[in-house]
Every structure is written in structure tokens, then in C-alpha cells.
Scaffold this motif. Structure first.
Motif, PDB file in Angstrom:
ATOM      1  N   LEU A 142       0.826  -1.121   0.094  1.00 52.36           N
ATOM      2  CA  LEU A 142       0.010  -0.051   0.276  1.00 52.36           C
ATOM      3  C   LEU A 142       0.971   1.279  -0.171  1.00 52.36           C
ATOM      4  O   LEU A 142       1.988   1.183   0.813  1.00 52.36           O
ATOM      5  N   HIS A 143       0.561   2.212  -0.907  1.00 60.24           N
ATOM      6  CA  HIS A 143       1.190   3.438  -0.581  1.00 60.24           C
ATOM      7  C   HIS A 143       0.281   4.619  -0.618  1.00 60.24           C
ATOM      8  O   HIS A 143      -0.565   4.849  -1.698  1.00 60.24           O
ATOM      9  N   PHE A 144       0.555   5.614  -0.253  1.00 62.97           N
ATOM     10  CA  PHE A 144      -0.273   6.954  -0.366  1.00 62.97           C
ATOM     11  C   PHE A 144       0.486   8.227   0.123  1.00 62.97           C
ATOM     12  O   PHE A 144       1.360   7.908   1.033  1.00 62.97           O
ATOM     13  N   THR A 145       0.010   9.466  -0.033  1.00 62.28           N
ATOM     14  CA  THR A 145       0.589  10.387   0.277  1.00 62.28           C
ATOM     15  C   THR A 145      -0.113  11.422   1.055  1.00 62.28           C
ATOM     16  O   THR A 145      -1.303  11.697   0.417  1.00 62.28           O
ATOM     17  N   VAL A 146       0.016  11.984   2.208  1.00 60.69           N
ATOM     18  CA  VAL A 146      -0.829  12.758   2.978  1.00 60.69           C
ATOM     19  C   VAL A 146       0.006  14.198   2.898  1.00 60.69           C
ATOM     20  O   VAL A 146       1.056  14.362   3.398  1.00 60.69           O
ATOM     21  N   SER A 147      -0.948  15.250   2.588  1.00 59.96           N
ATOM     22  CA  SER A 147      -0.146  16.467   2.408  1.00 59.96           C
ATOM     23  C   SER A 147      -0.729  17.434   3.499  1.00 59.96           C
ATOM     24  O   SER A 147      -1.903  17.464   4.127  1.00 59.96           O
ATOM     25  N   PHE A 148       0.428  18.260   4.014  1.00 62.97           N
ATOM     26  CA  PHE A 148       0.001  19.233   5.390  1.00 62.97           C
ATOM     27  C   PHE A 148       0.087  20.450   4.796  1.00 62.97           C
ATOM     28  O   PHE A 148       1.119  20.846   4.067  1.00 62.97           O
ATOM     29  N   LYS A 149      -0.707  21.096   5.533  1.00 57.90           N
ATOM     30  CA  LYS A 149      -0.361  22.705   5.248  1.00 57.90           C
ATOM     31  C   LYS A 149       0.907  23.251   6.030  1.00 57.90           C
ATOM     32  O   LYS A 149       1.170  22.616   7.057  1.00 57.90           O
ATOM     33  N   PRO A 150       1.242  24.582   5.596  1.00 56.57           N
ATOM     34  CA  PRO A 150       2.253  24.977   6.482  1.00 56.57           C
ATOM     35  C   PRO A 150       1.751  25.459   8.011  1.00 56.57           C
ATOM     36  O   PRO A 150       0.415  25.625   8.017  1.00 56.57           O
ATOM     37  N   THR A 151       2.660  25.415   8.840  1.00 56.98           N
ATOM     38  CA  THR A 151       2.118  25.617  10.132  1.00 56.98           C
ATOM     39  C   THR A 151       1.479  26.967  10.100  1.00 56.98           C
ATOM     40  O   THR A 151       1.936  28.004   9.730  1.00 56.98           O
ATOM     41  N   PRO A 152       0.253  27.184  10.707  1.00 56.35           N
ATOM     42  CA  PRO A 152      -0.668  28.458  10.720  1.00 56.35           C
ATOM     43  C   PRO A 152       0.263  29.520  11.792  1.00 56.35           C
ATOM     44  O   PRO A 152       0.256  30.761  11.550  1.00 56.35           O
ATOM     45  N   SER A 153       0.882  28.962  12.812  1.00 61.75           N
ATOM     46  CA  SER A 153       1.708  29.898  13.661  1.00 61.75           C
ATOM     47  C   SER A 153       3.016  30.512  12.923  1.00 61.75           C
ATOM     48  O   SER A 153       3.726  29.743  12.846  1.00 61.75           O
ATOM     49  N   ILE A 154       3.050  31.746  12.568  1.00 62.99           N
ATOM     50  CA  ILE A 154       3.927  32.385  11.995  1.00 62.99           C
ATOM     51  C   ILE A 154       4.390  33.555  12.901  1.00 62.99           C
ATOM     52  O   ILE A 154       3.569  34.177  13.697  1.00 62.99           O
ATOM     53  N   ALA A 155       5.737  33.945  12.936  1.00 63.06           N
ATOM     54  CA  ALA A 155       6.032  35.321  13.367  1.00 63.06           C
ATOM     55  C   ALA A 155       5.629  36.498  12.824  1.00 63.06           C
ATOM     56  O   ALA A 155       5.707  37.563  13.241  1.00 63.06           O
ATOM     57  N   LYS A 156       5.214  36.613  11.558  1.00 62.67           N
ATOM     58  CA  LYS A 156       4.948  37.623  10.739  1.00 62.67           C
ATOM     59  C   LYS A 156       3.643  38.196  11.476  1.00 62.67           C
ATOM     60  O   LYS A 156       2.748  37.558  11.845  1.00 62.67           O
ATOM     61  N   ALA A 157       3.428  39.469  11.113  1.00 58.59           N
ATOM     62  CA  ALA A 157       2.358  40.274  11.476  1.00 58.59           C
ATOM     63  C   ALA A 157       1.043  39.643  10.555  1.00 58.59           C
ATOM     64  O   ALA A 157       1.382  39.433   9.312  1.00 58.59           O
ATOM     65  N   GLN A 158      -0.049  39.547  10.992  1.00 59.65           N
ATOM     66  CA  GLN A 158      -1.127  39.019  10.319  1.00 59.65           C
ATOM     67  C   GLN A 158      -2.517  39.756  10.651  1.00 59.65           C
ATOM     68  O   GLN A 158      -2.530  40.331  11.877  1.00 59.65           O
ATOM     69  N   GLN A 159      -3.296  39.762   9.732  1.00 53.63           N
ATOM     70  CA  GLN A 159      -4.613  40.628   9.981  1.00 53.63           C
ATOM     71  C   GLN A 159      -5.702  39.635  10.379  1.00 53.63           C
ATOM     72  O   GLN A 159      -5.622  38.616   9.837  1.00 53.63           O
ATOM     73  N   THR A 160      -6.262  40.037  11.410  1.00 50.54           N
ATOM     74  CA  THR A 160      -7.337  39.437  11.886  1.00 50.54           C
ATOM     75  C   THR A 160      -8.518  40.158  12.218  1.00 50.54           C
ATOM     76  O   THR A 160      -8.298  41.478  12.110  1.00 50.54           O
ATOM     77  N   VAL A 161      -9.356  39.691  13.154  1.00 51.53           N
ATOM     78  CA  VAL A 161     -10.652  40.436  13.478  1.00 51.53           C
ATOM     79  C   VAL A 161     -10.672  40.217  15.117  1.00 51.53           C
ATOM     80  O   VAL A 161     -10.449  39.296  15.787  1.00 51.53           O
ATOM     81  N   ASP A 162     -11.127  41.431  15.845  1.00 51.78           N
ATOM     82  CA  ASP A 162     -11.439  41.407  17.097  1.00 51.78           C
ATOM     83  C   ASP A 162     -13.045  41.187  17.247  1.00 51.78           C
ATOM     84  O   ASP A 162     -13.830  42.174  17.129  1.00 51.78           O
ATOM     85  N   LEU A 163     -13.085  39.991  17.819  1.00 54.94           N
ATOM     86  CA  LEU A 163     -14.654  39.622  17.755  1.00 54.94           C
ATOM     87  C   LEU A 163     -15.408  40.419  18.810  1.00 54.94           C
ATOM     88  O   LEU A 163     -16.714  40.473  18.696  1.00 54.94           O
ATOM     89  N   LYS A 164     -14.648  41.001  19.815  1.00 54.97           N
ATOM     90  CA  LYS A 164     -15.538  41.743  20.898  1.00 54.97           C
ATOM     91  C   LYS A 164     -15.995  43.184  20.220  1.00 54.97           C
ATOM     92  O   LYS A 164     -16.965  43.631  20.126  1.00 54.97           O
ATOM     93  N   ALA A 165     -14.932  43.772  19.415  1.00 52.38           N
ATOM     94  CA  ALA A 165     -15.173  45.071  19.121  1.00 52.38           C
ATOM     95  C   ALA A 165     -15.687  44.861  17.588  1.00 52.38           C
ATOM     96  O   ALA A 165     -16.218  45.795  17.048  1.00 52.38           O
ATOM     97  N   MET A 166     -15.737  43.739  17.063  1.00 49.86           N
ATOM     98  CA  MET A 166     -16.074  43.425  15.677  1.00 49.86           C
ATOM     99  C   MET A 166     -15.716  44.349  14.657  1.00 49.86           C
ATOM    100  O   MET A 166     -16.052  45.212  13.741  1.00 49.86           O
ATOM    101  N   GLN A 167     -14.166  44.466  14.792  1.00 51.32           N
ATOM    102  CA  GLN A 167     -13.179  45.071  13.813  1.00 51.32           C
ATOM    103  C   GLN A 167     -11.996  44.515  13.544  1.00 51.32           C
ATOM    104  O   GLN A 167     -11.456  43.687  14.399  1.00 51.32           O
ATOM    105  N   GLU A 168     -11.541  44.862  12.491  1.00 49.82           N
ATOM    106  CA  GLU A 168     -10.289  44.444  12.004  1.00 49.82           C
ATOM    107  C   GLU A 168      -9.039  44.788  12.991  1.00 49.82           C
ATOM    108  O   GLU A 168      -9.207  45.871  13.525  1.00 49.82           O
ATOM    109  N   THR A 169      -8.379  43.837  13.097  1.00 51.88           N
ATOM    110  CA  THR A 169      -6.853  44.229  13.709  1.00 51.88           C
ATOM    111  C   THR A 169      -5.665  43.662  13.321  1.00 51.88           C
ATOM    112  O   THR A 169      -5.797  42.547  12.396  1.00 51.88           O
TER     113      THR A 169
END
Lengths: 355, 355, 355, 355
Positions: free
Chosen positions: C292-319
Motif C-alpha cells: 500500500l502507498h499513499f501521500t498525505v499533504s500538510f498545510k504550513p504551520t499556521p503559527s508564524i512570527a509575521k504580522a497578520q490581519q485578523t478581527v477582534d470579535l468583541k469590537a467586531m473590527q479588524e486588527t
């Protein structure tokens, strides 16, 4: 094998053996955000615990479970599987003979030897031990709290010990608690005393006695369950037969003739209910909104002090056996919370899956 | 929902409703390479079929199933799912009142209305109909042949009708057939006649009567099942409670005291067996190689000719109902092969998965 | 919910969350009578453990599991559920921001908040944490020993990191070990060095990189699996997608045209095999006896040191968000034994159920 | 075995074999009270049907299913299992050689022979036949209507044939329909023509060609799925790998580096969404409210006109085989609705169980 998990959306997995380091359970699928009432959990576990009175084994248990996961920093359930561990202490391994080669009548020893072979850890009954009902009660205690939030209450009583029957509860308007505060839940205290006498007599005779537990559930909504293999009776029964020593499950209190057994529909407070409740709150496998009630019968404890005939599997010849050790002469009193716990687990699972 | 499939490795899925075009089943996982004895299948289905005698409904069924898949050109099972269809004919829809709005006491009508809403096809009880036990018996008939190859035999008899009890079988060395040739399987013909009188009396009174079926299995190997939720009792019970009108399942014939109830081990022909068989062939949830035996209790047919109180759900007020139509005054005689069929399906499934 | 159990006859149940007291697993259905090679278990767990080298997080784990049940006095598996616990130590809770209200891109935080609500224990990713692959590997290590007894071997290697591909193994006659002794299993050491450079580059850039693991199984018998939903590919895939960060599973190495992709049958040592093995050892969902043989692909680790855009769910605004903490810049090296473990669990389960 | 049922609360069971009397399905758990749009069902089934154009087999099918149960008199779904039967006609059994003894490369023949033995009905591939995707599409067509009521839409297109790739859809704001009206659903018609040329070239060469289907789902709510084995990817993958010829499933379109692959959160219309959608709408195994998208890769049709090497299992020697008959040179165009159907079934099941 793979015998220790029950439930679909709520999965409860037991582990442990009587004389291993610990017993416990994993509860996966319990809703997040619940604050557990730990005093209620302790009280519930204490109802099952041994060593409390004349009717139960003198083995002491420190059944306070350690929670390994499933709570957040604030102590709320967090959606992660809830794992609980109860350490085994106070085992008297020396009390147990070589059950692998000389199986006890009425016990799982012979069957376990066939299934698992010589590696089976027969001490104290291994994974067949009633000890594993402690983590089962832990899981049930959480589910009881979940159900109580929805005004669903579960209570069981000792319906029978030997030939002594407790008074039947009102299954249309049950009175809670069905049981007295204490370790011997009955509706009619006089019957309770007669039952205790029955147990004491069995104990004095080096014997044991059978019995039954009746369980009543109020507040359970109509429409849960289904026809054929989706029936509420079958789902509850599969789990209830998982309790050690259970040999029968009966729903409702069937009357011999249809004209008496059919529960006439009527109106009460502008909603539909029934005049009687012989069906146990279930028709066509589906709850009808009336109290659920069913009776679970237990065989007498197979561990008795009397001499018994068995076989020596090494010598392949018949032999006599005398058991020593601490045993409940009747499992029924301690089984009451176990029946409640299993019922709570199954009903919670069904509600969670919107079945 | 998703209520019509039973089994793990062998999966039996039922379909149909009482007054739809057809009923049937899909059997997935049945071993390939088997030649089906169709005469035996027909004989088995005939035991369940209605309209054969005074005790059963006069509705005629042409229950010869059409096989849609699962056989190869040579007529052997080929490993593909076995699908069988039985056409519905001879329905008298006009016999049924508006069960959606005026539910019959003791029937699934009210529960079904809550679960499915107004689209439920209440004619003849819809998918709750006992009609679906015909394809269930078809699946069971195949499994009985699979088991017979392994010298496993299943036979049930009418253990009770109302207050009349059949003689109990010898559960250590059962005599086969347990039942007479014919549609009313009992061990003691005299008891059989008394049961028939009981049914006839109920019928004359426009009433119905309850009863029980006892099932015995010989040749089943030791070591199948497991502790806790893997127990043989639980697996059988879940399926048995799927049979319409079943309200109780009891394994073995528990005696009140451990000293009587424990089945002493002994040697016979150099193998281990027990002197008695109160445990029903199951200890610790696992078969011990002795005959399995259990009793399934059925409520009285809810359809009775007597006037009954119910509610009109449109008007939300109480009303009286008078049912007409053809109904068995006692389901037990026709339920005997159904109990055998369900038992065969579960035991085959367990053997196939090496459980 | 009820997301932490996999398998039918062999059931593995995980528990724990990243910053709770402990993680662990319950393994129910593992055959009795096996002597576990604990050194092999430790070696296997060490392959997954963090903090060993430049490519993995510096968080130290004391991953020696405590066994709570499942062994007899002689240390053999006894048929009781095997429960193992690994204590959590060395958590740096302070490293984690308020993920509930400011979810990290690419992480489960937002999804978990929707599913579990505010009680979710977001510290370290809660129950989504890769930490739970430690008990998963423990279960896999036992299964690998079970399979090895049957001459079934499982080995995986790093097939790809970013754009660097390892040499493909011979899938007709695989050479074992596929991987070097060490923490970075590749077939071609030069490609391994290039991969490590890729990981190091990502790390230096405060970034992460994706990749893939190829798994090869030898000795697996023909005839296991089934058509449609019983297919071996589906059963393996369901479990493999359970590994955090897996986004793709590919069986075999499909060639564009049928004339190249079809694996011609041939004879070798009087048994049937194929000339090539593009099908990955599986045709029609069933094993054909080839590796049997098969290949399993993994995404890059989501934890990175670079700054990233996200949202503040309390303020409901981007941060904007800047993550700190210890993270693997590439999960693939440590995922190799996890892929082997999951494969071992599923194949053991299938063999145990005779599927 | 027991390979033909998928789903938990909604269970779809397929039956049939290529050259048996009929194929069909049982759908248990579909909500009651739904009016089926039969024209939409027919249109959907027609998309899968063969014989429509140059790219597909010339075998004609009269795929109008007969409904045996599940509808009430008014034609609404009534909660009973929905059974549908499609009669097999127009088989050319003579076209098929003795696949049991001379298995076709790339087909299930050899594996089926190992699994089922000589009773396997190899004609047309038996129960492995793609024919069974017709009832699968029937079940999917119903589920698509259920989902459409909730504004959940599923559409797939031909993402690749051989080396020709269709334009990728906008996975943040997908445009519907993704596919042209017609039998060859692509986003870029020019790419579609190139794909058709690729298929035609394979056909002319007596060969076949592989490809892939990309599926997009809009409107699916956030919070469905779970960590580890409860993941949405695993549940979808298990079912998708059940489609004949599927060898790979990939969720989203992973980018090599975390900084590109992480989908930044943002606000749109006061709700949280992501800027990109590389994760395929799933993080931590749970839907995030963005469109789901995944790619399913298919191997080239194993039936080719070119001579192939195989073995004669009776003679146990190698031989050459030349296949005749009607075959799709590429399964991908007809697989598009099958992917949609399977996706619809799984997503409906998840929504029904409140997962």
C-alpha cells in the motif's frame, strides 16, 4: 472486543480492571460551558460506593475522581473530552483464588478465559468488575445535571428483593424523590425493611438474593426515538444490559388485555396526555411525553459463601470450590444509581443528536 | 430517524410502509457463495404470514419476495447486497380512520405525529406496521441457513398467552423442534389449546391479549460477546425491542438465590458445561457454549373493537373512538418466527465479525 | 462532538487539551496476551516528540505514558481497555494571547469559538492541539507491534517540503527502512538537506512551509476492504484527515493514461502480483497484496512570527496580530510517525474484524 | 463487507450489481413533509446518465427510478425509508470476458475474486460497477433540495482532464452555476474544448485519461465538524473515496508558506469572513462559514482497447487480454454530479444530527 464505549454523539468510554492501577472514563461530546455541581457528583457517587452499611461489601473505595481533561481554567466544561480517573486502592488480591483455571459458577471467569485466553487478569473479575460502574456513575452524574437543566428528572427505587416488592410509584404523576434520603431507596419504608431482612437472611445463609430496580423519568419530551431499530426501548435496553448482573429489562407495566393496557388519551392543561401509563411513556419506540418507566432485573450475586461445584480446567475434572472475600449479598441497592446513570447517559445522547 | 438498519458487519435495512407500493429489505455483508434453500425461506415466511387461521388477521399477503440483487447467474449469493421486495396488495385503506388527528390508544399514531408531523402516512400504521416484519423474516431466513451450516439452531415457542404458560423447554438439552409443525408452536399441546381458547375469548370480547415468546439457540460457540456494552444480552435486546409490541426481554430464568441460580460447572464428553442453565447461556455478557435462551414479552394488540377514549387533536378535546378492521387479537403466534429471525440476524452478524 | 474515537472493533479514544492536567488515550479491543516492547514504544514516541532539533518547537515533553489499565500482573495485555496518560508539563500559558476574541488566521480558534462558545479552553489550541498526537502515537506503536507479528511493516518518509521532493520509493519492492535512523526520515539524504534548508529559511523569515508524507505498507494481505463505502482508501483517509494540518490524501501515483496507469498482472514465485503499483496496492477499494502507498499533504504551520490581519470579535473590527511562542516552522518531520501510527491503527482494526 | 451504507442520522444504502435485475437505494432519515421536485431529480440524474454524447459510453439507461416507499398519498416524504429502484436493461453480458479467471488490470476483478471467491458476479463489474452511482445520485438529488431550502448550494466542475486545467473558481465569492448548462461543466469553455480534445485523443488511441473534479459549497454554516476524527474533511473524504475511481481528495488550495496560506480574517456586512479561502472553508476540521471547496481526483478508466498483460488464474500463467465493449474514455465528466451528490448526502447528514 471494543466493548467499553456507549453512545453516538455523546460517547462514554470506560476503562480499568478491578486490580489494575486505576479505573476511569472518557466522556466525549458533553456540551461546553457547563458548570459542574461537584457536590452533587460526590453525593451521587457515594450512593453507589461500597462499605457504607450492612448490605454492601466492606471494601472501601476512595472514589473521588481526578479530572484529567475537559475543563477550562474557570472550571467549566470546555468541549474537550472529559477524562476522569479513580485510583484503585485497598484491593485484597490474596482473597481471590485461581479463577482462570477454576472458574466460579455464575461469574464471567469461564467465559473470559475463552474470550481472552490465559492473559486475562482474573483478579477481582478484571474488566468485568462492578468497580467500573463507578466511572459510569461519574458520567451519569454529569448527564443528570444536563438533563436537570431541561427539567428532566430521573429517579429509581428498589422495586424488588427476592419475593418482597416495593409499592409501585404513580407513573402518571410520580412523586419525587421516589427514594428516601439514604442508601436504600424505596417508596414504602416497611417494604424496605422487609427487603433488608431478606438480604440479611441471605447473608446469614452464606447466600445471595436477586431483585429489581424500577426507574422513572419525568419531563422527557415527546417525539424522541423511532420505529423498529431506532426505538427508545432498544437503545435504553442495550445500555442497561451493560450493567453487570442485569438479566431483564421491562418497559411499562403491560396489562393482559388491550382494553386495560391501552392508555386512553386525554387533555390536561391544554396538552395531550394519557389517563394511565402502562406503556411506560413509549409507543412505537417513541416517547409520548408521559413519564418513562421501566424495570431492570438483577440476578443474585454469584459470589456466595456456600460450597459450589465447578471444574478444574487444568485437570479437566470436577471439583468443589469455597469462596471467601467481601461480597454484596444483593447488588440491587447499589445498582439503583447505576441504572439512573445509564439512563441519563442514553437520554442525554438522544437529546444531543436531536433524535 | 435512520431507524431501519441493524447490524455491524451484516447490515439489514428495512423499508416500506403499510400502504405504500412495496416493502422490502437490503442485506449487506451476507457471505458470498451460498445456495439459498428457497423452499425453506418460503416455509419460514409462511409461518409469519397472516390469514392462515382463526387467530390471525384475515388480510392476505402475497409475500413471495422478488430478489433485485445479490445473486449471480447460478443463483448463488455473490457478495453484492441482497435486495428483496414484497409488493403491497390487498390494502383496505378505507378501514382506517384519520389517525393523524384522532390517535388510537396504545398505537404509535400520536408519537408518529409528533416525530414526523402531518406528512406521516398513517394508513395502516405507516412504517410502524408489523408488515415490515415480513422482509425482516426474509433476512432472518437467510441467516438461519448460514447458522445451520455451523450446526447452530434457533427455535422459539409461545411461552405464554395471557395467564396460560407453556411448559418450559429443557434448556440444557433442548429437544428440537420445540414447536409442533403448524402455526401455533408450543411444547405442550394442551397448553396450546388453552392459549387458543384465551385468544378466542379475547376476540369474542372485542379485546386482545398479551403473551411471550421463548427462544432457544443451540450450538452457539462459547466466547462470543463481551463485558459491559459489548454484552450479548444488550446486542440481542436492542434488536428484539425493534420488533413491534415487544415490551420486555429476559435472559435465562433467574432463580432468587445465588445458591440455586449459579449454574455449577461440570464435565460432559470431555468438555466443560453446566448442570443447569439459569444464566441463559451467557455469563459476563459472553456465551459459554450452553444453549442460549431468553423470553420476549409482547403487549396485547392495541387494536381492539371496544370503544376507547382518545383526543381529537384538531379540536383539542376528548372523544370516543370505535375501530373497525382486521386485527390479530394476539400478536404472539405470528411473532414466533420474527423472534427467531431477529436472533438469527444478530448472531450471524456477531459470528461474521469474529466478535 | 464525539470526535475523539476512531475504529470499530479496535477503538482508540483520545482525550486531553493542550494546557489541561494530562492527555491520553483508551485503546479498547486490542488482543490479549501480547507482550509490549516498551523500548520500541519509547523509540516511536521519541520520533514524534518536540524539542529535539532545529526544526521543531523547543517545548519539552516528558512523554512517557503511565499505563492505568490493560495489563495483567505479568505485564501482558489482558483484554481490558488499555488506558495511557501523559501528564502535561512545561506549558507556557502566558505565551498565548486571547484567541477566543482575536482568532489566529489558519488556526481552529474561530471555528472552535463558534462550536464550543466562550468556555472553549483556547490555551495552546485546547483539544485541537497537536499534543494529542502523542497518545495517538502510543496507540499506533502498539498496533505496529501487532502488525509486525504478521510481517506487516509500515514506514513513511518526508515526501516533500515546500518545493523540494524526496526521491520516490520503489513501491513494488520497497526497501526498509525507508527513512534514515534519525529525526528527519528521507530516502535521498541530499534532498533531506535541501528540505532542512527550506525549513530553516522559512524559520528565518518568521514564516512556515508545507509538505507531504508518503507512507508505505508491506505484507498487507489481499482481500481487505470493499467496494463503495467499505473501501480501504476511505477508511484510511477518514483517519488520516484526523491528523491536525492534513489537507490532502492521495493513494498510489496515478498516471495520466490508462495504458500507463493500469498495473499489469504478472506471476512471481507462483503468486499473482503486478508489474507496477500505481494503484497504491488497492483496486476497487480492496487490497491486492501489493504494498500500500499513499501521500498525505500538510498545510504550513499556521503559527508564524509575521504580522497578520485578523478581527477582534468583541469590537467586531479588524486588527493586526503578532504571535510569539515556540512553533514548528514545518509540521511534516514530526508528522511522519503520526501518519504511521494512524495507518497502523486502521489496518489493525480491519484485520481484527476480518474485514 | 457491509460496504453499501453511508451516513449516521441520514443513512443511504445502495444495492445492486451491474447485470442483476435492478439497482437502487434506501434513504432512511430524510425529513418528513418535503415535496420532491421530480423534474430537478430527473435533470440531475440525466447529468450522470451515459450515452448522451461523444465522451461517454453508449450504453443507454432508463434511469427513471421507481419509488417503493417513503411518500404519502399526497406525494410528500412521510418519514418512512425512501426506497428507489432502477431496473437494469440493455446489458450486453456477452461483451464481458471471464474476469474471474483473467482479471482486468486496473479493475476490481482480482481483488473481488479474493474477497468473494468464485461466486462473485463479475459481469460488468458486479457491485463495483459505476452503475450504482445512479441511485447514489438519486439520494444526492433529494439532499440537494433539502440543502437548497437552507440556501446551501453545491456545484462542481471538471477541474482537470489529463494535463488540461480548468480555470479555478473564485472561492471567496463563487459564481453560480460554476458549470455551463450541459454535460461538460467547466468554468472556462475554451479549457473545456481542450479537455474534450484530450478525451477524444485518448479514445482514438484506444486509451483513457484521468482528471479531477472540484466541488464548491456555498451557504454552509460555520461550526459544523470537529477536531481530530470528527473533522469535516475526514467525513467528506470517506464518502468521496467511495466513488469508483477516486484516488485523491484535497481540501482547499494550500499555499507553500504560512504567510500566504493563512486566510486573514476580515469583516464583511458586520460578519466575520476571510480575505482568501485557501483552507477550503474548514479550519480545525470545522466549517468557518466560508465556501467549502475541495478537489477529487480520478484515475483514468481502466477499461482500454489496447492489449494488456494479465494472468490466467486457472493456468497460473501470464497472458494477454484485449477488451471490447463500451467504456467512457474518461469518467470525470459523468463524475461531476456524483461528487455533488455524495457531498450533499454527507452535509445533510451532518446538519440533521446537529453536528
Amino acid at each position: 472486543m471494543a466493548d467499553f464505549t456507549i453512545g453516538d454523539r455523546l460517547k462514554v468510554t470506560l476503562f480499568g480492571q478491578s486490580h489494575g492501577p486505576a479505573i476511569g472514563c472518557v466522556i466525549d461530546g458533553f456540551p461546553a460551558g457547563k458548570r459542574v455541581d461537584w457536590d452533587a457528583v460526590s453525593f451521587f457517587l457515594a450512593r453507589r460506593a461500597p462499605g457504607q452499611n450492612a448490605w454492601s461489601t466492606q471494601r472501601k473505595e476512595a472514589d473521588a475522581p481526578e479530572i484529567l481533561s475537559g475543563l477550562n481554567e474557570a472550571g467549566l466544561t470546555c468541549g474537550a473530552p472529559l477524562a476522569a480517573v479513580i485510583r484503585n486502592t485497598n484491593q485484597h488480591s490474596g482473597d481471590y483464588p485461581d479463577l482462570l483455571n477454576v472458574p466460579r459458577p455464575g461469574h464471567a471467569d469461564f467465559a473470559a478465559g475463552v474470550k481472552y485466553g490465559p492473559a486475562w487478569d482474573y483478579r477481582g473479575g478484571g474488566q468485568f468488575s462492578g468497580r467500573l460502574t463507578a466511572p459510569l456513575c461519574f458520567a451519569g452524574a454529569l448527564c443528570l445535571q444536563y438533563l436537570a437543566e431541561r427539567n428532566i428528572r430521573i429517579a429509581a427505587h428498589i422495586a424488588r428483593v427476592g419475593n418482597v416488592f416495593d409499592k409501585a410509584p404513580d407513573t402518571v404523576h410520580p412523586q419525587f424523590p421516589l427514594y428516601e434520603a439514604g442508601a436504600f431507596p424505596v417508596i414504602d419504608p416497611e417494604k424496605g425493611r422487609a427487603m433488608q431482612a431478606e438480604i440479611e437472611a441471605a447473608k446469614q445463609a452464606g447466600d445471595s438474593v436477586d431483585g429489581a430496580v424500577r426507574c422513572v423519568v419525568t419531563g422527557f419530551p415527546a417525539g424522541v426515538g423511532g420505529p423498529y431499530f431506532g426505538g427508545l426501548e432498544g437503545k435504553l435496553a442495550q445500555a442497561l444490559f451493560g450493567i453487570p448482573a442485569v438479566k431483564g429489562v421491562q418497559f411499562g407495566d403491560t396489562q393482559p388485555h388491550g382494553s386495560e393496557n391501552n392508555d386512553a388519551f386525554r387533555m390536561e392543561n391544554e396538552s395531550v396526555c394519557t389517563v394511565t401509563n402502562h406503556c411506560g411513556g413509549i409507543l412505537g419506540g417513541i416517547s409520548i411525553g408521559m413519564p418513562l418507566h421501566f424495570t431492570v432485573s438483577f440476578k443474585p450475586t454469584p459470589s456466595i459463601a456456600k460450597a459450589q461445584q465447578t471444574v478444574d480446567l487444568k485437570a479437566m475434572q470436577e471439583t468443589e470450590m469455597n469462596l471467601r472475600g467481601r461480597h454484596d449479598p444483593c447488588v440491587v441497592p447499589r445498582a439503583v444509581p447505576v441504572v439512573e446513570a445509564v439512563t441519563a447517559i442514553i437520554l442525554t445522547d438522544l437529546l444531543l443528536q436531536g433524535a
